[in-house]
Write an enzyme that holds these catalytic residues in place. Structure first.
Site, PDB file in Angstrom:
ATOM      1  N   CYS A 194       0.846  -1.179   0.000  1.00  0.00           N
ATOM      2  CA  CYS A 194       0.000   0.000   0.000  1.00  0.00           C
ATOM      3  C   CYS A 194       0.890   1.241   0.000  1.00  0.00           C
ATOM      4  O   CYS A 194       2.030   1.200   0.440  1.00  0.00           O
ATOM      5  CB  CYS A 194      -0.931   0.083   1.192  1.00  0.00           C
ATOM      6  SG  CYS A 194      -1.897  -1.400   1.461  1.00  0.00           S
ATOM      7  N   ARG A 243       2.804   0.504  -5.459  1.00  0.00           N
ATOM      8  CA  ARG A 243       2.784  -0.210  -4.180  1.00  0.00           C
ATOM      9  C   ARG A 243       1.503  -1.013  -3.964  1.00  0.00           C
ATOM     10  O   ARG A 243       1.345  -1.686  -2.944  1.00  0.00           O
ATOM     11  CB  ARG A 243       2.956   0.779  -3.034  1.00  0.00           C
ATOM     12  CG  ARG A 243       4.251   1.546  -3.094  1.00  0.00           C
ATOM     13  CD  ARG A 243       4.330   2.540  -1.974  1.00  0.00           C
ATOM     14  NE  ARG A 243       4.482   1.885  -0.693  1.00  0.00           N
ATOM     15  CZ  ARG A 243       5.634   1.556  -0.137  1.00  0.00           C
ATOM     16  NH1 ARG A 243       6.747   1.832  -0.759  1.00  0.00           N
ATOM     17  NH2 ARG A 243       5.674   0.957   1.025  1.00  0.00           N
ATOM     18  N   TRP A 269      -3.152  -2.556  -1.461  1.00  0.00           N
ATOM     19  CA  TRP A 269      -2.903  -3.929  -1.916  1.00  0.00           C
ATOM     20  C   TRP A 269      -3.460  -4.801  -0.803  1.00  0.00           C
ATOM     21  O   TRP A 269      -2.933  -4.831   0.306  1.00  0.00           O
ATOM     22  CB  TRP A 269      -1.404  -4.145  -2.084  1.00  0.00           C
ATOM     23  CG  TRP A 269      -1.061  -5.467  -2.701  1.00  0.00           C
ATOM     24  CD1 TRP A 269      -1.009  -5.755  -4.041  1.00  0.00           C
ATOM     25  CD2 TRP A 269      -0.707  -6.679  -2.025  1.00  0.00           C
ATOM     26  NE1 TRP A 269      -0.655  -7.066  -4.221  1.00  0.00           N
ATOM     27  CE2 TRP A 269      -0.464  -7.653  -3.007  1.00  0.00           C
ATOM     28  CE3 TRP A 269      -0.588  -7.040  -0.681  1.00  0.00           C
ATOM     29  CZ2 TRP A 269      -0.094  -8.959  -2.699  1.00  0.00           C
ATOM     30  CZ3 TRP A 269      -0.222  -8.345  -0.374  1.00  0.00           C
ATOM     31  CH2 TRP A 269       0.023  -9.281  -1.376  1.00  0.00           C
ATOM     32  N   ASN A 314      -0.243   1.720   5.968  1.00  0.00           N
ATOM     33  CA  ASN A 314       0.474   0.753   5.148  1.00  0.00           C
ATOM     34  C   ASN A 314       1.135  -0.205   6.119  1.00  0.00           C
ATOM     35  O   ASN A 314       1.952   0.212   6.931  1.00  0.00           O
ATOM     36  CB  ASN A 314       1.533   1.492   4.310  1.00  0.00           C
ATOM     37  CG  ASN A 314       2.600   0.553   3.777  1.00  0.00           C
ATOM     38  OD1 ASN A 314       2.307  -0.586   3.456  1.00  0.00           O
ATOM     39  ND2 ASN A 314       3.826   1.029   3.694  1.00  0.00           N
ATOM     40  N   GLY A 315       0.732  -1.464   6.072  1.00  0.00           N
ATOM     41  CA  GLY A 315       1.366  -2.415   6.981  1.00  0.00           C
ATOM     42  C   GLY A 315       0.376  -3.450   7.447  1.00  0.00           C
ATOM     43  O   GLY A 315      -0.706  -3.606   6.871  1.00  0.00           O
ATOM     44  N   GLU A 348      14.252 -16.072 -14.634  1.00  0.00           N
ATOM     45  CA  GLU A 348      13.826 -14.674 -14.700  1.00  0.00           C
ATOM     46  C   GLU A 348      12.923 -14.452 -15.927  1.00  0.00           C
ATOM     47  O   GLU A 348      11.919 -13.743 -15.848  1.00  0.00           O
ATOM     48  CB  GLU A 348      15.072 -13.767 -14.731  1.00  0.00           C
ATOM     49  CG  GLU A 348      14.807 -12.287 -14.875  1.00  0.00           C
ATOM     50  CD  GLU A 348      13.911 -11.687 -13.815  1.00  0.00           C
ATOM     51  OE1 GLU A 348      13.613 -12.330 -12.799  1.00  0.00           O
ATOM     52  OE2 GLU A 348      13.469 -10.538 -14.024  1.00  0.00           O
ATOM     53  N   LYS A 376       9.098 -13.138 -15.684  1.00  0.00           N
ATOM     54  CA  LYS A 376       8.612 -11.950 -16.414  1.00  0.00           C
ATOM     55  C   LYS A 376       7.357 -12.303 -17.203  1.00  0.00           C
ATOM     56  O   LYS A 376       6.379 -11.564 -17.188  1.00  0.00           O
ATOM     57  CB  LYS A 376       9.664 -11.415 -17.405  1.00  0.00           C
ATOM     58  CG  LYS A 376      10.849 -10.676 -16.838  1.00  0.00           C
ATOM     59  CD  LYS A 376      10.577  -9.273 -16.391  1.00  0.00           C
ATOM     60  CE  LYS A 376      10.180  -9.203 -14.955  1.00  0.00           C
ATOM     61  NZ  LYS A 376      11.175  -9.388 -13.947  1.00  0.00           N
ATOM     62  N   GLU A 394       4.304 -12.977 -14.861  1.00  0.00           N
ATOM     63  CA  GLU A 394       3.751 -11.861 -14.085  1.00  0.00           C
ATOM     64  C   GLU A 394       3.055 -10.823 -14.951  1.00  0.00           C
ATOM     65  O   GLU A 394       2.084 -10.220 -14.498  1.00  0.00           O
ATOM     66  CB  GLU A 394       4.770 -11.240 -13.121  1.00  0.00           C
ATOM     67  CG  GLU A 394       5.964 -10.569 -13.710  1.00  0.00           C
ATOM     68  CD  GLU A 394       6.986 -10.125 -12.650  1.00  0.00           C
ATOM     69  OE1 GLU A 394       6.663  -9.990 -11.464  1.00  0.00           O
ATOM     70  OE2 GLU A 394       8.147  -9.901 -13.040  1.00  0.00           O
ATOM     71  N   HIS A 397      14.063 -35.384 -16.754  1.00  0.00           N
ATOM     72  CA  HIS A 397      13.552 -35.877 -15.469  1.00  0.00           C
ATOM     73  C   HIS A 397      12.127 -35.408 -15.214  1.00  0.00           C
ATOM     74  O   HIS A 397      11.708 -35.297 -14.064  1.00  0.00           O
ATOM     75  CB  HIS A 397      14.488 -35.448 -14.334  1.00  0.00           C
ATOM     76  CG  HIS A 397      15.862 -36.008 -14.494  1.00  0.00           C
ATOM     77  ND1 HIS A 397      16.129 -37.356 -14.385  1.00  0.00           N
ATOM     78  CD2 HIS A 397      17.046 -35.427 -14.812  1.00  0.00           C
ATOM     79  CE1 HIS A 397      17.415 -37.574 -14.605  1.00  0.00           C
ATOM     80  NE2 HIS A 397      17.993 -36.406 -14.872  1.00  0.00           N
ATOM     81  N   LYS A 447       4.777  -3.654  -6.400  1.00  0.00           N
ATOM     82  CA  LYS A 447       6.218  -3.575  -6.593  1.00  0.00           C
ATOM     83  C   LYS A 447       6.997  -3.726  -5.295  1.00  0.00           C
ATOM     84  O   LYS A 447       8.026  -4.379  -5.230  1.00  0.00           O
ATOM     85  CB  LYS A 447       6.574  -2.258  -7.265  1.00  0.00           C
ATOM     86  CG  LYS A 447       8.033  -2.194  -7.603  1.00  0.00           C
ATOM     87  CD  LYS A 447       8.288  -1.432  -8.847  1.00  0.00           C
ATOM     88  CE  LYS A 447       9.709  -1.603  -9.298  1.00  0.00           C
ATOM     89  NZ  LYS A 447       9.943  -2.893  -9.941  1.00  0.00           N
TER      90      LYS A 447
HETATM   91  C1  G6P Z   1       8.015  -7.823  -5.862  1.00  0.00           C
HETATM   92  C2  G6P Z   1       8.252  -7.129  -7.182  1.00  0.00           C
HETATM   93  C3  G6P Z   1       9.438  -7.769  -7.890  1.00  0.00           C
HETATM   94  C4  G6P Z   1      10.670  -7.745  -6.994  1.00  0.00           C
HETATM   95  C5  G6P Z   1      10.380  -8.382  -5.630  1.00  0.00           C
HETATM   96  C6  G6P Z   1      11.513  -8.120  -4.656  1.00  0.00           C
HETATM   97  O1  G6P Z   1       7.598  -9.130  -6.076  1.00  0.00           O
HETATM   98  O2  G6P Z   1       7.106  -7.214  -7.989  1.00  0.00           O
HETATM   99  O3  G6P Z   1       9.713  -7.060  -9.071  1.00  0.00           O
HETATM  100  O4  G6P Z   1      11.699  -8.446  -7.605  1.00  0.00           O
HETATM  101  O5  G6P Z   1       9.206  -7.799  -5.064  1.00  0.00           O
HETATM  102  O6  G6P Z   1      11.586  -6.751  -4.418  1.00  0.00           O
HETATM  103  P1  G6P Z   1      12.888  -5.964  -4.014  1.00  0.00           P
HETATM  104  O7  G6P Z   1      12.448  -4.524  -3.956  1.00  0.00           O
HETATM  105  O8  G6P Z   1      13.288  -6.477  -2.659  1.00  0.00           O
HETATM  106  O9  G6P Z   1      13.910  -6.217  -5.042  1.00  0.00           O
END
Ligand code: G6P
Length: 610
Positions: free
Chosen positions: A2, A27, A76, A101-102, A483, A487, A490, A506, A605
Site C-alpha cells: 500500500c 505499491r 494492496w 500501510n502495513g 527470470e 517476467k 507476471e 527428469h 512492486k
Molecule cells: C516484488 C516485485 C518484484 C521484486 C520483488 C523483490 O515481487 O514485484 O519485481 O523483484 O518484489 O523486491 P525488491 O524490492 O526487494 O527487489
C-alpha cells in the site's frame, strides 16, 4: 504494501494527493481513497475499488470535494477483499480518518476489546482497529498527537500511518514502525508519503523518519519525536529524483521505458566503481577493505527478481573461489541455521523495503552472521540504513512492477562484488583487468541487444493463444531462464516454468507438444554442446523452440527451431545481455494479451507484508 500520502497546506490539497497516489500506485492498486478536511472543519471521504482513475471519476461526480489537509491511500489487499468498505481511509466517529500501510498483527485482540467497548466495525481490515483506538483516546481528552502516540503503544506489527481529524483542520499526524514514511518539507506546507517519489512535484527536501518516529505536522510546523516521545532534529535530505525520471515520457509503459534505460543505468552503476583496469573497492564503503578481508563466504538473501540475480552471482563467486549460498528471504528468516564462520550476508533489493528481506537480515544479524552488505536501488531505504556496507545500483526509479533495470544493475553490482572478494582468492590482476574491460563493454552491448526488439515483437505473436511456456538454460543462464519465465507469467499471465536444460529428461519432457513454446538462451560458453543436445531432445518430440543464441554459436533455423542471433559477448557478462531479449519478449506478449503491463493483477512492486 500500500502507498500513503498526506498534506497540510494553505491551498486545496486534492491535486497533491492525487499526484502522490499516481506515483505510489506501484505499491498496490486494488482500491484507493482520500479524506480531506476544509478550513470550516468539514471532512469528506471518497473511496473507489480499482485504480486511481476510478477515484478520479468519483471525484468528478463530487466536484465540491476539497480541503487544506488530507490523506490518501492506494491499497494492496491483505485483510479483506478489495471492496469499497475495505478501502482506506478508515474513519471512526464523524471526523477522524486514518490511512495505514502495513499489518497489525494483534488486530483480532484489539477488535474484540473494542467490540466490548461498543465499537461497530465497517470493514474486514486490520486498520480499522487503529482508527478506533485513536478515537477512544480523543474522546478521553487527548489531542490528535497524544492519541496517536498512545495508540501505537498497543499496536503489534509493522505499519506507517497518517491521521487527520476535522476538529484540527491544520494538523496531520504520522507514525512509522517497520514500514517506510518520509516527511516532505514545503514552503508554508508539509507532506507525508511512503516514499520521496510521491512528493517530487511539490518538494525536493525531506526528513526520513526513523523506525518508531511520530511526526506532528501542524500548519507547516514539523515536529518529529522518537519512540520515547523525545523531540528529534532529523537531517534534511534533498532528493535527486527529477519529475521526468518518474514520468513516462515518450514511452507507452514504464516497463518499456525501463528496459530502454538499461544501458544508461548500467553505465551509471559502473561510474566511480572502476578505474583503469581495476575495481575501486572503497566504492563499497570505508569499511569494505576490512570486512572483505574478514569474509570467508557469502550468504545472499533476496526475493523475486532480486533472488534470481543472487542465483547468477553464486556461479560467479564460486568460480573465483568464494563459497556462496543463496536463499529466498522468506525461507531464510524462518528456519534454523548452521551459521558459517565469517560469512558476509548480502541482501539484494530494488526497493530496500521488502519486509521478508529486512526480516531475514535482522535474523541473520541476531544469529551471528558476521557482516552485512546490501545491493539496493533506493537510497535512504531501510535495508541501506541497516547494512554495514552499501552498494547502490544507480538504476534510477523503477516504476513498472516487473523489475528490469534493477535486475541488470544488480548483476553489475554483484560482478563488482565478485571481483572484490575474488581478489582475496583466485583472481589475478590480469584476470581482474579482463573482467573490468568486459564490464566497460556492457552499455554498448545492451544497446545492441535492445535493437532485437522488432524481431522479438514478431515472435511475440506466436504466444497470443498459448497458455504455457517453458524456459531452458544452463549454468549462469538457468537463473536467466527463471527470470524470463517470471517476467512472462507476471505480466502476460501465461503459465511459464524454467528448468536447467539438463533436467528436462527428469519430467518436463512429458509436457512437450506443439502447443507449448520452449524458449532457450544459448550463449557461446562451455555448456553450449550440452544445451544443443537438450534442444534436439525437445525437437525430437515435436516441441517448438525459440532460441536466443550468441551469433558465434552458428545455430540456424531448422524445422521447429527459430534462432534469433544475439551479438557475441564474453561469458562473464552474457547473463546480463541475454536477459534483455527475454524482457522484451514478455513485454510484447503482454501487449498482445492486452494486460496492464505496469500494474499486473494481484501484484505490487514493493512488498511490505510477510
Ligand atoms: C516484488 C516485485 C518484484 C521484486 C520483488 C523483490 O515481487 O514485484 O519485481 O523483484 O518484489 O523486491 P525488491 O524490492 O526487494 O527487489
Amino acid at each position: 504494501m500500500c502507498g500513503i500520502v498526506g498534506a497540510v497546506a494553505q491551498r486545496n490539497v486534492l491535486p497533491i494527493l492525487l499526484d502522490g497516489l499516481r506515483r505510489l500506485e506501484y505499491r498496490g492498486y486494488d482500491s484507493v481513497g482520500i479524506a480531506v478536511v476544509d478550513a470550516g472543519k468539514q471532512i469528506s471521504r471518497i473511496r473507489s475499488v480499482g485504480k486511481i482513475i476510478e477515484l478520479e471519476k468519483a471525484l468528478d461526480e463530487n466536484p465540491e470535494t476539497r480541503g487544506i489537509t488530507g490523506i490518501a491511500h492506494t491499497r494492496w489487499a491483505t485483510h479483506g477483499p478489495p471492496t469499497k468498505s475495505n478501502a482506506h481511509p478508515h474513519m471512526s466517529g464523524p471526523g477522524l480518518a486514518l490511512v495505514c500501510n502495513g499489518i497489525i498483527e494483534n488486530h483480532e485482540d484489539l477488535r474484540l476489546a473494542q467490540k466490548t467497548r461498543g465499537f461497530k466495525f465497517q470493514s474486514d481490515t486490520d486498520t480499522e482497529v487503529i482508527v478506533n483506538e485513536v478515537y477512544q483516546h480523543l474522546n478521553n481528552g487527548a489531542d490528535l498527537l497524544e492519541a496517536v502516540q498512545a495508540t501505537i503503544k498497543v499496536l503489534e506489527g509493522a505499519f506507517a500511518i497518517g491521521v487527520i481529524c476535522s476538529d484540527e483542520p491544520h494538523r496531520l499526524v504520522g507514525a512509522r514502525r517497520g514500514s517506510p514514511l518520509v516527511v516532505g518539507i514545503g514552503e508554508g506546507e508539509a507532506f507525508l508519503a511512503s516514499d520521496m517519489s510521491a512528493l517530487i512535484s511539490v518538494t525536493r527536501d525531506f526528513y526520513i523518519l526513523d523506525d518508531g518516529d511520530v511526526v506532528d505536522i501542524n500548519n507547516a510546523n514539523i515536529c518529529i519525536m522518537d519512540s520515547l516521545g523525545q523531540i528529534q532534529q532529523r537531517e534534511i535530505k534533498t532528493s535527486k529524483l527529477t519529475a521526468e525520471s518518474v514520468e513516462l515520457g515518450e514511452h507507452r509503459h514504464f516497463m518499456l521505458k525501463e528496459i530502454h534505460e538499461q544501458s544508461t543505468a548500467i553505465a551509471n552503476t559502473l561510474e566511480g566503481r572502476i578505474s583503469g583496469k581495476s575495481l575501486l573497492e572503497e566504492s563499497f564503503g570505508t569499511e569494505a577493505n576490512r570486512i572483505f578481508d574478514a569474509t570467508l563466504s557469502v550468504q545472499i538473501i533476496a526475493c523475486g527478481t532480486s533472488y534470481h540475480a543472487g542465483l547468477v552471482a553464486k556461479y560467479w563467486f564460486e568460480e573465483l573461489g568464494v563459497p556462496c549460498q543463496v536463499e529466498i528471504a522468506s525461507e531464510f528468516r524462518s528456519r534454523v541455521h548452521a551459521v558459517p564462520d565469517k560469512c558476509l550476508v548480502v541482501t539484494l533489493s530494488q526497493s530496500g523495503e521488502t519486509i521478508d528481506t529486512l526480516s531475514a537480515l535482522s535474523e541473520a544479524k541476531k544469529i551471528g552472521f558476521a557482516n552485512s552488505l546490501t545491493i539496493c536501488n533506493a537510497p535512504e531505504s531501510s535495508l541501506v540504513r541497516e547494512s554495514d556496507l552499501v552498494m547502490m545500483t544507480h538504476a534510477g526509479p523503477e516504476i513498472g512492477v516487473a523489475s528490469t533495470k534493477a535486475f541488470t544493475t544488480q548483476l553489475v553490482a554483484l560482478r563488482l562484488l565478485a571481483i572484490a572478494l575474488g581478489r582475496r582468492r583466485h583472481l589475478s590482476s590480469e584476470h581482474e583487468a579482463k573482467l573490468v574491460a568486459e564490464l566497460r563493454e556492457l552499455p554498448a552491448k545492451v544497446e545492441e541487444a535492445i535493437k532485437l526488439e522488432p524481431i522479438i515483437k514478431e515472435i511475440a505473436e506466436q504466444f497470443a493463444d498459448k497458455h504455457h511456456a517453458l524456459f531452458l538454460g544452463r549454468g549462469t543462464h538457468y537463473p536467466i531462464a527463471l527470470e524470463g519465465a517470471l517476467k512472462l507469467k507476471e505480466i502476460s499471465y501465461i503459465h511459464a516454468e524454467a528448468y536447467p536444460a539438463g533436467e528436462l529428461k527428469h519430467g518436463p519432457l512429458a509436457l512437450i507438444d506443439s502447443e507449448m513454446p520452449v524458449i532457450s538462451v544459448a550463449p557461446n560458453d562451455r555448456l553450449l554442446d550440452k544445451l544443443k543436445a537438450n534442444i534436439e531432445e525437445v525437437r525430437a518430440r515435436g516441441g517448438k523452440l525459440i532460441v536466443f543464441a550468441d551469433v558465434e554459436t552458428e545455430m540456424s533455423d531448422q524445422q521447429n527451431l527459430q534462432v534469433i542471433n544475439v551479438a557475441s559477448v564474453d561469458s562473464s557478462i552474457a547473463p546480463i545481455i541475454f536477459t534483455i531479449p527475454l524482457q522484451l519478449l514478455s513485454y510484447h506478449v503482454a501487449l498482445i494479451k492486452g494486460t496492464d503491463v505496469d500494474k499486473p493483477r494481484n501484484l505490487a512492486k514493493s512488498v511490505t507484508v510477510e
